[in-house]
Design a protein around this motif. Sequence first.
Motif, mmCIF file in Angstrom:
data_model
loop_
_atom_site.group_PDB
_atom_site.id
_atom_site.type_symbol
_atom_site.label_atom_id
_atom_site.label_comp_id
_atom_site.label_asym_id
_atom_site.label_seq_id
_atom_site.Cartn_x
_atom_site.Cartn_y
_atom_site.Cartn_z
ATOM 1 N N ARG A 484 4.292 -3.648 -5.569
ATOM 2 C CA ARG A 484 4.137 -3.899 -6.957
ATOM 3 C C ARG A 484 3.054 -5.069 -7.387
ATOM 4 N NH1 ARG A 484 10.660 -4.161 -7.076
ATOM 5 N NH2 ARG A 484 11.020 -1.970 -7.153
ATOM 6 N N PHE A 485 2.743 -5.633 -6.425
ATOM 7 C CA PHE A 485 1.726 -6.926 -6.561
ATOM 8 C C PHE A 485 0.703 -7.027 -5.528
ATOM 9 C CE2 PHE A 485 5.826 -8.114 -8.251
ATOM 10 C CZ PHE A 485 5.538 -8.829 -9.413
ATOM 11 N N ARG A 486 -0.503 -7.272 -6.166
ATOM 12 C CA ARG A 486 -1.428 -7.916 -4.888
ATOM 13 C C ARG A 486 -1.435 -9.203 -4.616
ATOM 14 N NH1 ARG A 486 -5.735 -5.272 -7.149
ATOM 15 N NH2 ARG A 486 -5.668 -3.720 -5.700
ATOM 16 N N VAL A 487 -1.511 -9.616 -3.383
ATOM 17 C CA VAL A 487 -1.267 -10.997 -3.342
ATOM 18 C C VAL A 487 -2.666 -11.557 -2.910
ATOM 19 C CG1 VAL A 487 1.229 -11.642 -2.865
ATOM 20 C CG2 VAL A 487 -0.272 -10.510 -1.118
ATOM 21 N N LEU A 488 -3.126 -12.602 -3.206
ATOM 22 C CA LEU A 488 -4.388 -13.381 -2.851
ATOM 23 C C LEU A 488 -4.082 -14.865 -2.615
ATOM 24 C CD1 LEU A 488 -5.689 -12.041 -6.305
ATOM 25 C CD2 LEU A 488 -6.642 -11.330 -4.178
ATOM 26 N N PRO A 489 -5.143 -15.516 -1.554
ATOM 27 C CA PRO A 489 -4.909 -16.611 -1.211
ATOM 28 C C PRO A 489 -5.057 -17.706 -2.268
ATOM 29 C CG PRO A 489 -6.892 -15.557 -0.013
ATOM 30 C CD PRO A 489 -6.338 -14.392 -0.973
ATOM 31 N N ASP A 490 -4.556 -18.912 -1.946
ATOM 32 C CA ASP A 490 -4.819 -19.984 -3.239
ATOM 33 C C ASP A 490 -6.247 -20.469 -2.723
ATOM 34 O OD1 ASP A 490 -3.996 -21.534 -5.216
ATOM 35 O OD2 ASP A 490 -3.099 -23.054 -3.942
ATOM 36 N N GLU A 505 3.439 -27.843 3.896
ATOM 37 C CA GLU A 505 3.567 -28.948 2.933
ATOM 38 C C GLU A 505 3.174 -28.666 1.682
ATOM 39 O OE1 GLU A 505 1.469 -31.945 6.238
ATOM 40 O OE2 GLU A 505 0.783 -32.397 4.157
ATOM 41 N N ASP A 506 4.118 -29.148 0.511
ATOM 42 C CA ASP A 506 3.767 -29.104 -0.701
ATOM 43 C C ASP A 506 3.968 -27.605 -1.222
ATOM 44 O OD1 ASP A 506 3.540 -31.613 -0.921
ATOM 45 O OD2 ASP A 506 1.344 -31.664 -0.357
ATOM 46 N N GLY A 507 4.481 -26.919 -0.269
ATOM 47 C CA GLY A 507 4.742 -25.426 -0.629
ATOM 48 C C GLY A 507 3.668 -24.362 0.044
ATOM 49 N N LEU A 508 3.834 -23.190 -0.106
ATOM 50 C CA LEU A 508 3.124 -22.128 0.361
ATOM 51 C C LEU A 508 2.497 -21.469 -1.039
ATOM 52 C CD1 LEU A 508 1.383 -20.760 2.314
ATOM 53 C CD2 LEU A 508 3.323 -19.424 2.941
ATOM 54 N N TRP A 509 1.450 -21.956 -1.590
ATOM 55 C CA TRP A 509 1.056 -21.113 -2.677
ATOM 56 C C TRP A 509 0.273 -20.106 -2.636
ATOM 57 C CZ3 TRP A 509 2.562 -23.062 -7.446
ATOM 58 C CH2 TRP A 509 3.576 -24.427 -7.208
ATOM 59 N N LEU A 510 0.456 -19.072 -3.341
ATOM 60 C CA LEU A 510 -0.412 -17.571 -3.130
ATOM 61 C C LEU A 510 -0.582 -17.094 -4.850
ATOM 62 C CD1 LEU A 510 1.262 -15.666 -0.360
ATOM 63 C CD2 LEU A 510 -0.905 -16.911 -0.364
ATOM 64 N N ARG A 511 -1.507 -16.434 -4.908
ATOM 65 C CA ARG A 511 -1.695 -15.831 -6.234
ATOM 66 C C ARG A 511 -1.312 -14.302 -6.283
ATOM 67 N NH1 ARG A 511 -7.027 -15.700 -7.941
ATOM 68 N NH2 ARG A 511 -7.670 -16.122 -5.976
ATOM 69 N N VAL A 512 -0.666 -13.933 -7.556
ATOM 70 C CA VAL A 512 -0.062 -12.600 -7.163
ATOM 71 C C VAL A 512 -0.438 -12.075 -8.551
ATOM 72 C CG1 VAL A 512 1.891 -13.135 -6.211
ATOM 73 C CG2 VAL A 512 2.016 -13.274 -8.602
ATOM 74 N N GLU A 513 -1.022 -10.467 -8.344
ATOM 75 C CA GLU A 513 -1.546 -9.832 -9.457
ATOM 76 C C GLU A 513 -0.533 -8.507 -9.667
ATOM 77 O OE1 GLU A 513 -6.160 -10.464 -8.888
ATOM 78 O OE2 GLU A 513 -5.561 -8.441 -8.871
ATOM 79 N N PRO A 514 0.033 -8.362 -10.801
ATOM 80 C CA PRO A 514 0.939 -7.230 -10.702
ATOM 81 C C PRO A 514 0.002 -5.912 -10.653
ATOM 82 C CG PRO A 514 1.370 -8.524 -12.675
ATOM 83 C CD PRO A 514 0.297 -9.255 -12.026
ATOM 84 N N LEU A 515 0.568 -4.922 -9.978
ATOM 85 C CA LEU A 515 -0.212 -3.619 -9.804
ATOM 86 C C LEU A 515 0.433 -2.524 -10.926
ATOM 87 C CD1 LEU A 515 -0.268 -3.512 -6.125
ATOM 88 C CD2 LEU A 515 -2.305 -3.924 -7.541
ATOM 89 N N GLY A 516 -0.586 -1.533 -11.244
ATOM 90 C CA GLY A 516 -0.198 -0.630 -12.158
ATOM 91 C C GLY A 516 1.140 0.157 -11.795
ATOM 92 N N GLY A 517 1.978 0.674 -12.604
ATOM 93 C CA GLY A 517 3.084 1.492 -12.090
ATOM 94 C C GLY A 517 4.272 0.481 -11.801
ATOM 95 N N GLY A 518 4.692 0.685 -10.397
ATOM 96 C CA GLY A 518 5.824 -0.106 -9.940
ATOM 97 C C GLY A 518 6.958 0.051 -10.490
ATOM 98 N N GLN A 519 7.765 -1.193 -10.556
ATOM 99 C CA GLN A 519 9.358 -1.165 -10.906
ATOM 100 C C GLN A 519 9.645 -0.591 -12.253
ATOM 101 O OE1 GLN A 519 10.212 -5.063 -10.938
ATOM 102 N NE2 GLN A 519 12.401 -5.077 -10.814
ATOM 103 N N LYS A 520 10.520 0.374 -12.214
ATOM 104 C CA LYS A 520 10.894 0.791 -13.566
ATOM 105 C C LYS A 520 12.133 0.233 -13.970
ATOM 106 C CE LYS A 520 7.331 4.223 -13.753
ATOM 107 N NZ LYS A 520 6.960 4.127 -12.412
#
Length: 520
Positions: A484-490, A505-520
């Motif tokens: 459902r998502f593409r994950v990209l580094p921060d 330290e201070d959390g593990l931050w990533l960027r997420v992009e929803p992909l088409g289709g996925g969860q209905k």
Amino acid sequence: MSLLNLSWLGLWPGAASPWLLLLLAVASWLLACFLAWIYTFYDICRRLRSFPLPPMRNGFLGHLGLGSPTEEGLMEVTHLVATYPRGFKTWLGPICPIITLCHPEIIRPIINASAAIAPKDVIFYSFLKPWLGDGLLLSGGDKWSHHRRMLAPAFHFNILKPYMKIFNESTNIMHAKWKHLVSGGSTRLDMFEHISLMTLDSLQKCVFSFDSHCQEKETGLVRVMSIMPKLSLVMFSFTMSPWSHTLDGRCFRDECNLQGMFNVAVITSVAPKIYTHTHAHNFNPPTRHKTEVGVKQVARRKDEDGKELSDEDIRAEADTFMFEGHDTTASGISWVLYNLAKHPEYQERCRQEVRELLRDRQPEEIEWDDLTQLPFLTMCIKESLRMYPSVTAIARCCTQDIVFPDGRIIPKGIICLISIFGTHHNPSVWPNPEVYDPFRFDLDNSEKRSPLAFIPFSAGPRNCIGQTFAMTEMKVVLALTLLRFRVLPDDAEPRRKPELILRAEDGLWLRVEPLGGGQK
Ligand code: HEM
């Protein structure tokens, strides 16, 4: 000489000589103890001479401060392991040697020794005691073996299978939150924060048949769970301080009894559902989850001698599962996503594998039989657990001398630190250990390797009781997330922080992009 007849003590002359004799006896006994200690200490030093000694920071403090729980500390460990691939010795102050083991061959005699010969080191784990009590993780002896036998069936495949629904459901809730956040413009997410809520949610549902809705609304329990490790450490440091033994200190300790605080928080939120349910079998809390078998049911059974666990035992086990079960898995999942974000080619390959598996399937749900159909994802998970093991080290203190295959001996009573992180980063076991390469775990490459080269769940009699639970949950969560998502580094590289669990330290931050289709 006039002092020696002890008349200065105000005793009559006849009494002075027995007192003198007593004094001499005590002094000789102390001297003998001291000499015996010196001899034992000298003997231990002599026998440990075969273990290499990295340069000390300071003659008196020894290696104190080496391998601190920071990014720099982990880099020091990596360097030490590369320099001393078969283990090394460090000094915690002037009189406490610690042997660090980081090679499968050297680890074997200790990790595979019976729990009675290689019990956990009391000092290393004692700061968890105020919180976790005498649960499986910290108990020893007959108590541990009895509880382990009683609880092992709770992790049998037949019991884990119905949990698949819960893992899918909890992941769906997290993804719905992510989609909502992304639609509001927040694409940068702290993976630890989101995933540990999700693993806490699923653990409560699976193990305690309790739905706290902790992913949807903040609950007291979540706050308590997040501060418990720190509180436990503070309480431990306090109990070690001399002030804690004064009258004031004892009052303070009674007032802020950590176990009590945890009881209040947990018992008022989760516990009524667990404990009341275990007592009154007809208890039916409104939010009770539908899984009918779990730890609590297993724990309530009697063993072959008709013995059952007491309420206090069950409480300690519940705390242990809460701690061991959710943060470790959350750390594991978060670091896999980080590694896949850094390696988009592997991420895409995992996604294709999941798409292929779930082609034309509605709803998108990972089922038990699918778990073996995700070989590449499994390799990526293992490689991530190798580089970023959730638990970086465990400690043992043997009750008898341990002989290694190369003839070296660890005398009884010496603390042994089994460095999981060190073993996984040992260049004599894993060539180019700092490179993320899932193909290390394909069948051909794994065959030649020692099974003890990869020990994220430890090994031997005290291995992780929840490892199949954890691997199952990791596969479900990661498969659905990549679908459902593409994950990209921060932009910023995370700095690793090996506390009880390996975090960032201070959390593990990533960027997420929803992909088409996925969860209905
Ligand atoms: C990725 C996830 C996990 C990792 C990496 C992990 C790792 C470990 C390790 C290394 C140990 C040995 C600790 C020691 O010797 O001091 C351990 C023990 C334990 N784990 Fe896990 N664990 C995970 C998930 C879980 C889960 C999901 C549960 C329960 C639901 C669990 C319950 C336990 C318990 C009760 C012990 C103590 C076992 C004993 O001493 O008999 N763990 N785990």
